[in-house]
Design a protein around this motif. Structure first.
Motif, PDB file in Angstrom:
ATOM      1  N   THR A  25       0.725  -1.315   0.169  1.00 58.10           N
ATOM      2  CA  THR A  25      -0.084  -0.032   0.008  1.00 58.10           C
ATOM      3  C   THR A  25       0.877   1.386   0.123  1.00 58.10           C
ATOM      4  O   THR A  25       1.553   1.550   0.974  1.00 58.10           O
ATOM      5  N   PRO A  26       0.790   2.112  -0.999  1.00 61.06           N
ATOM      6  CA  PRO A  26       1.792   3.047  -1.195  1.00 61.06           C
ATOM      7  C   PRO A  26       1.457   4.349  -0.249  1.00 61.06           C
ATOM      8  O   PRO A  26       0.101   4.324   0.164  1.00 61.06           O
ATOM      9  N   SER A  27       2.336   4.868   0.240  1.00 60.14           N
ATOM     10  CA  SER A  27       2.152   6.051   1.274  1.00 60.14           C
ATOM     11  C   SER A  27       1.889   7.262   0.471  1.00 60.14           C
ATOM     12  O   SER A  27       1.833   7.215  -0.910  1.00 60.14           O
ATOM     13  N   PRO A  28       1.233   8.392   1.005  1.00 58.12           N
ATOM     14  CA  PRO A  28       0.828   9.567   0.247  1.00 58.12           C
ATOM     15  C   PRO A  28       1.940  10.051  -0.457  1.00 58.12           C
ATOM     16  O   PRO A  28       1.434  10.829  -1.498  1.00 58.12           O
ATOM     17  N   ASP A  29       3.159  10.030  -0.372  1.00 56.66           N
ATOM     18  CA  ASP A  29       4.326  10.359  -1.127  1.00 56.66           C
ATOM     19  C   ASP A  29       5.128   9.283  -2.063  1.00 56.66           C
ATOM     20  O   ASP A  29       6.031   9.600  -2.321  1.00 56.66           O
ATOM     21  N   THR A  30       4.519   8.114  -2.239  1.00 59.47           N
ATOM     22  CA  THR A  30       5.129   7.274  -3.169  1.00 59.47           C
ATOM     23  C   THR A  30       4.002   6.766  -4.288  1.00 59.47           C
ATOM     24  O   THR A  30       3.131   6.775  -4.075  1.00 59.47           O
ATOM     25  N   TYR A  31       4.840   6.079  -5.229  1.00 58.21           N
ATOM     26  CA  TYR A  31       4.267   5.595  -6.443  1.00 58.21           C
ATOM     27  C   TYR A  31       4.339   3.959  -6.190  1.00 58.21           C
ATOM     28  O   TYR A  31       4.924   3.533  -5.396  1.00 58.21           O
ATOM     29  N   LEU A  32       3.130   3.333  -6.783  1.00 60.44           N
ATOM     30  CA  LEU A  32       3.156   1.946  -6.773  1.00 60.44           C
ATOM     31  C   LEU A  32       3.535   1.455  -8.015  1.00 60.44           C
ATOM     32  O   LEU A  32       3.130   1.931  -9.106  1.00 60.44           O
ATOM     33  N   THR A  73      -0.187   6.859  -8.535  1.00 59.88           N
ATOM     34  CA  THR A  73       0.731   7.985  -8.406  1.00 59.88           C
ATOM     35  C   THR A  73       0.295   8.390  -6.717  1.00 59.88           C
ATOM     36  O   THR A  73      -0.519   7.991  -6.201  1.00 59.88           O
ATOM     37  N   PRO A  74       1.447   9.333  -6.221  1.00 60.70           N
ATOM     38  CA  PRO A  74       1.211   9.649  -4.852  1.00 60.70           C
ATOM     39  C   PRO A  74       0.117  10.573  -4.809  1.00 60.70           C
ATOM     40  O   PRO A  74      -0.227  11.286  -5.351  1.00 60.70           O
ATOM     41  N   SER A  75      -0.622  10.106  -3.699  1.00 61.21           N
ATOM     42  CA  SER A  75      -2.096  10.898  -3.410  1.00 61.21           C
ATOM     43  C   SER A  75      -1.789  12.303  -2.924  1.00 61.21           C
ATOM     44  O   SER A  75      -2.564  13.144  -3.155  1.00 61.21           O
ATOM     45  N   SER A  76      -0.491  12.602  -2.395  1.00 58.15           N
ATOM     46  CA  SER A  76      -0.187  13.913  -1.806  1.00 58.15           C
ATOM     47  C   SER A  76       0.130  14.908  -2.960  1.00 58.15           C
ATOM     48  O   SER A  76       0.339  16.310  -2.686  1.00 58.15           O
ATOM     49  N   LYS A  77       0.414  14.313  -4.352  1.00 59.30           N
ATOM     50  CA  LYS A  77       0.836  15.217  -5.420  1.00 59.30           C
ATOM     51  C   LYS A  77      -0.140  15.368  -6.460  1.00 59.30           C
ATOM     52  O   LYS A  77      -0.761  14.600  -6.930  1.00 59.30           O
TER      53      LYS A  77
END
Length: 336
Positions: A25-32, A73-77
């Motif tokens: 599960t990607p964190s808000p600042d990471t891509y999968l 893609t990162p949810s924070s971006k």
């Protein structure tokens, strides 16, 4: 997903096993990323045995270099650099798996015309070699450059970069097959460093026997190499794959006005992030000009995570050249 998880340290790569795990599960600042190819490194051999300077807390997934496709893609971006479906290569803990999470600064776009296998081994070796020769050794057209262990991943990258900058390359390697490989990647001369008197042979290949201007050393051969380094030469220390951390006779360095410099690429993102950008700009320019190609080991194919152990074993026994990369099937094929 399927992955090589290390629950306890192992004696060697033959003890590694593939297991089924929940998708990350990607964190808000990471891509999968869906991994399509994963590259092996010497430090993997140390890490799985608990002998590396950077040891994640158990359990962890082995591997660090890969290429694949962005799944999320990162949810924070709001404006991420990459979008879903983009082909990327990069570095992040957990490369021996079908999926991995990675930060944006650890990813690069797969160059046009490159496949996943060729791109998977770029993230560590290519910038190491470029920064060593260009940033640290200040390579110039006409330089004579000695590249040790030239058939390895960083070595073959260095051969191509030195040639692209107009240098004459003298490459060392330890077998007839590896000498053949380095010549195929553009080395002007290839010498077996197991042969007695190799340093004198190197000197004879330089103008008036003065010695080489630059030495690229990932092995730990400074003391011997001082014999064939020119007055005012530059020796760049990349690593110690021989396992021997040398004690250098500094009077010899002084008498020949030699510069000894080190290169630890892993510290650049923190210490000099702008240099990281410049290095990758230079590398992508060489790729576009056709002066830099992938260094994937092609004498044997490795397919599936189950073959990572054998790939690492061959790497550890020095039976390979270039970057040893494993193709990672996706979907039902990944279980074959």
């Amino acid at each position: 997903m399927r992955a090589i998880q290390v629950k306890e340290y192992v004696k060697g790569p033959g003890d590694l096993t593939v297991t089924n795990l929940p998708d990350p599960t990607p964190s808000p600042d990471t891509y999968l990323i869906a991994i399509h190819a994963t590259a092996t490194n010497f430090f993997d051999l140390l890490q799985i045995r608990g002998k590396y300077q950077h040891q994640p807390p158990l359990p962890w997934i082995s591997g660090a270099e890969f290429a694949g496709i962005v799944l999320a893609t990162p949810s924070s971006k709001t404006l991420p650099k990459f979008k879903k479906g983009d082909r990327v290569f990069g570095s992040s803990q957990g490369g021996y798996a079908t999926q991995v999470c990675a930060r944006e600064e650890s990813l690069m776009p797969v160059p046009p015309g490159w496949g996943f296998l060729e791109a998977a081994g770029l993230m560590v070796t290519a910038p190491t070699s470029y920064a060593a020769l260009v940033n640290r050794a200040d390579i110039r057209r006409g330089d004579y450059v000695l590249i040790h262990a030239a058939a390895g991943g960083v070595g073959l990258a260095a051969v191509q970069i030195a040639k692209a900058f107009g240098a004459t390359v003298i490459a060392t390697a330890g077998s007839s097959r590896k000498l053949e490989v380095v010549k195929g990647f553009g080395a002007d001369h290839a010498i077996d460093y197991n042969k007695e008197g190799w340093a004198e042979e190197v000197k004879k290949l330089t103008p008036q026997g003065r010695g080489v201007d630059i030495v690229f050393d990932p092995v730990g051969m400074v003391n011997t190499t001082l014999k064939c380094t020119a007055w005012g030469g530059r020796i760049v220390i990349i690593g110690f794959t021989s396992g021997n951390i040398e004690k250098v006779a500094m009077n010899r360095v002084l008498l020949k006005n030699i510069s000894l410099v080190g290169l630890h690429w892993g510290t650049y993102p923190k210490e000099q992030p702008k240099t990281v950008e410049q290095v990758w700009e230079g590398l992508f320019r060489l790729m576009k000009e056709g002066k830099f190609k992938g260094t994937v080991y092609t004498d044997r194919e490795f397919r599936g995570l189950e073959q990572v152990g054998e790939a690492l074993s061959m790497l550890g026994r020095r039976e390979t050249w270039g970057k040893v990369v494993v193709f990672v099937p996706q979907g039902p094929e990944s279980k074959l």
